[in-house]
Scaffold this active site. Structure first.
Site, mmCIF file in Angstrom:
data_model
loop_
_atom_site.group_PDB
_atom_site.id
_atom_site.type_symbol
_atom_site.label_atom_id
_atom_site.label_comp_id
_atom_site.label_asym_id
_atom_site.label_seq_id
_atom_site.Cartn_x
_atom_site.Cartn_y
_atom_site.Cartn_z
ATOM 1 N N HIS A 70 36.528 46.598 32.500
ATOM 2 C CA HIS A 70 36.062 47.984 32.456
ATOM 3 C C HIS A 70 35.766 48.352 30.997
ATOM 4 O O HIS A 70 36.682 48.719 30.245
ATOM 5 C CB HIS A 70 37.118 48.926 33.028
ATOM 6 C CG HIS A 70 37.351 48.764 34.497
ATOM 7 N ND1 HIS A 70 36.430 49.175 35.440
ATOM 8 C CD2 HIS A 70 38.394 48.237 35.191
ATOM 9 C CE1 HIS A 70 36.895 48.919 36.645
ATOM 10 N NE2 HIS A 70 38.080 48.347 36.529
ATOM 11 N N HIS A 77 32.914 41.931 37.656
ATOM 12 C CA HIS A 77 33.972 41.233 38.384
ATOM 13 C C HIS A 77 33.544 39.782 38.566
ATOM 14 O O HIS A 77 32.361 39.484 38.732
ATOM 15 C CB HIS A 77 34.185 41.872 39.759
ATOM 16 C CG HIS A 77 34.748 40.935 40.786
ATOM 17 N ND1 HIS A 77 33.939 40.220 41.659
ATOM 18 C CD2 HIS A 77 36.020 40.572 41.067
ATOM 19 C CE1 HIS A 77 34.702 39.470 42.436
ATOM 20 N NE2 HIS A 77 35.961 39.663 42.103
ATOM 21 N N VAL A 115 36.943 32.791 41.094
ATOM 22 C CA VAL A 115 36.732 31.456 41.664
ATOM 23 C C VAL A 115 38.067 30.999 42.216
ATOM 24 O O VAL A 115 39.124 31.270 41.645
ATOM 25 C CB VAL A 115 36.196 30.446 40.618
ATOM 26 C CG1 VAL A 115 34.725 30.675 40.351
ATOM 27 C CG2 VAL A 115 36.965 30.527 39.311
ATOM 28 N N HIS A 148 30.977 53.009 53.720
ATOM 29 C CA HIS A 148 31.114 54.441 53.966
ATOM 30 C C HIS A 148 30.254 55.285 53.035
ATOM 31 O O HIS A 148 30.129 56.488 53.231
ATOM 32 C CB HIS A 148 32.590 54.860 53.880
ATOM 33 C CG HIS A 148 33.224 54.604 52.557
ATOM 34 N ND1 HIS A 148 33.696 53.370 52.183
ATOM 35 C CD2 HIS A 148 33.464 55.428 51.504
ATOM 36 C CE1 HIS A 148 34.213 53.435 50.968
ATOM 37 N NE2 HIS A 148 34.081 54.672 50.536
ATOM 38 N N GLY A 154 52.228 39.406 50.436
ATOM 39 C CA GLY A 154 53.396 39.634 49.594
ATOM 40 C C GLY A 154 53.169 39.298 48.146
ATOM 41 O O GLY A 154 54.115 38.923 47.435
ATOM 42 N N ARG A 171 52.028 39.963 44.053
ATOM 43 C CA ARG A 171 52.513 40.898 43.031
ATOM 44 C C ARG A 171 51.562 42.085 42.949
ATOM 45 O O ARG A 171 50.396 41.946 42.573
ATOM 46 C CB ARG A 171 52.603 40.189 41.681
ATOM 47 C CG ARG A 171 53.164 41.055 40.555
ATOM 48 C CD ARG A 171 53.343 40.226 39.291
ATOM 49 N NE ARG A 171 53.967 40.992 38.229
ATOM 50 C CZ ARG A 171 53.302 41.583 37.230
ATOM 51 N NH1 ARG A 171 51.961 41.493 37.199
ATOM 52 N NH2 ARG A 171 53.937 42.239 36.292
#
Length: 300
Positions: free
Chosen positions: A92, A102, A105, A172, A255, A257
């Site tokens: 950013h 963004h 791989v 949307h 699950g 991080r």
């Protein structure tokens, strides 16, 4: 092990290049472990001269049961053990004239009863400008097209360009997230070596596609108007990542991080109800860029 070694090296090389380009801030690294298996290293650069925030993470995680986001499209893999290794980044910039970007791989494999039942490579990169410049978009897609040359040429580029537009579509809002690039998943038909080589080409080519744009726009003056529009458009980036992105869903459902998964979100963002840019303004010009287009055919 080959994929893991390549991916950790790629993270190192991109971090070094971004620190050099920024010239002020450095990446901070958090190493982490996952209870069910594996771990990773998350690196984040903050408050730089060029980058307000730049995050790039490496992960190598495993489990005994795939989450719903993975088995929805591949129900035959339900109950298989798995391992996913990858590098993912989102940058950013502070200057609204430098696009957000963004890239990722990755390699995935699944086993049942000690036998590999599926493996594939995936990845790509895409560009999200707020004030688009045709020469930047042309350069971005020319690099993408060149990376595809040894792997099917124009046909590969066309397929993965269209896939990128389809995947990074904010349903949307009825608009693309940006001006596209490359996206691929489940790549295995050409065999391991050729599929791995293509993933490496995409990973290695990212800096060639992005850094010239950064250098071209880094010193362009901007004011409060441009900054406000950048923060508003960042809201669309957040909406896609939290609503539609399969990688975010996979990480949270498996699950992973949480801080590492959500490092893709911008440090500052705003929403404004019913915002409409002034007709004929630079901000209104963006609308025409947020739809699938064959950029090389139009601009080349």
């Amino acid at each position: 092990m080959r994929a893991r070694n390549y991916l950790t090296g790629l993270q190192d090389r991109i971090c070094e290049a971004i620190e050099k380009a920024d010239g002020q801030a450095r990446f901070h690294e958090d190493r982490w472990e996952r209870a069910e298996g594996g771990g990773g290293r998350t690196r984040v650069l903050r408050d730089g001269a060029i980058f307000e925030q730049a995050g790039i993470g490496f992960s190598d995680v495993a489990g005994t049961r795939l989450p719903p986001s993975a088995t929805a499209a591949r129900p035959e893999l339900a109950g298989a053990s798995w391992r996913a290794t990858g590098v993912s980044l989102v940058f950013h910039p502070r200057n609204p004239y430098i696009p957000t970007t963004h890239a990722n791989v990755r390699h995935f494999a699944a086993e049942r009863d000690g036998e590999t039942v599926a493996w594939w490579f995936g990845g790509g990169f895409d560009l999200t400008p707020f004030y688009p410049f045709d020469e930047d978009i042309l350069h971005w897609h020319q690099v993408a097209r060149g990376l595809c040359e040894p792997f099917g040429g124009q046909a590969r580029y066309d397929a993965h360009r269209k896939w990128c537009d389809q995947y990074f579509f904010v349903k949307h809002r009825d608009e693309t997230r940006g001006v596209g690039g490359l996206f691929f998943d489940d790549l295995h038909e050409d065999g391991f070596d050729a599929s791995f080589a293509y993933m490496q080409a995409v990973g290695d080519g990212f800096l060639d596609a992005y850094l010239p744009i950064v250098e071209r726009r880094r010193d362009r003056p901007y004011g409060e108007r441009e900054r406000d529009f950048q923060l508003y458009r960042r809201g669309r980036y957040v909406e896609f990542n939290l609503v539609h992105d399969r990688g975010t869903l996979f990480g949270l459902q498996s699950g992973g991080r949480t801080e590492s998964i959500l490092m893709s979100l911008p440090p500052l963002v705003r929403w404004q109800y019913g915002f409409q840019p002034e007709p004929g303004s630079p901000e209104a010009r963006l609308v025409d860029y947020l739809r699938p287009r064959d950029w090389l055919a139009e601009l080349g």
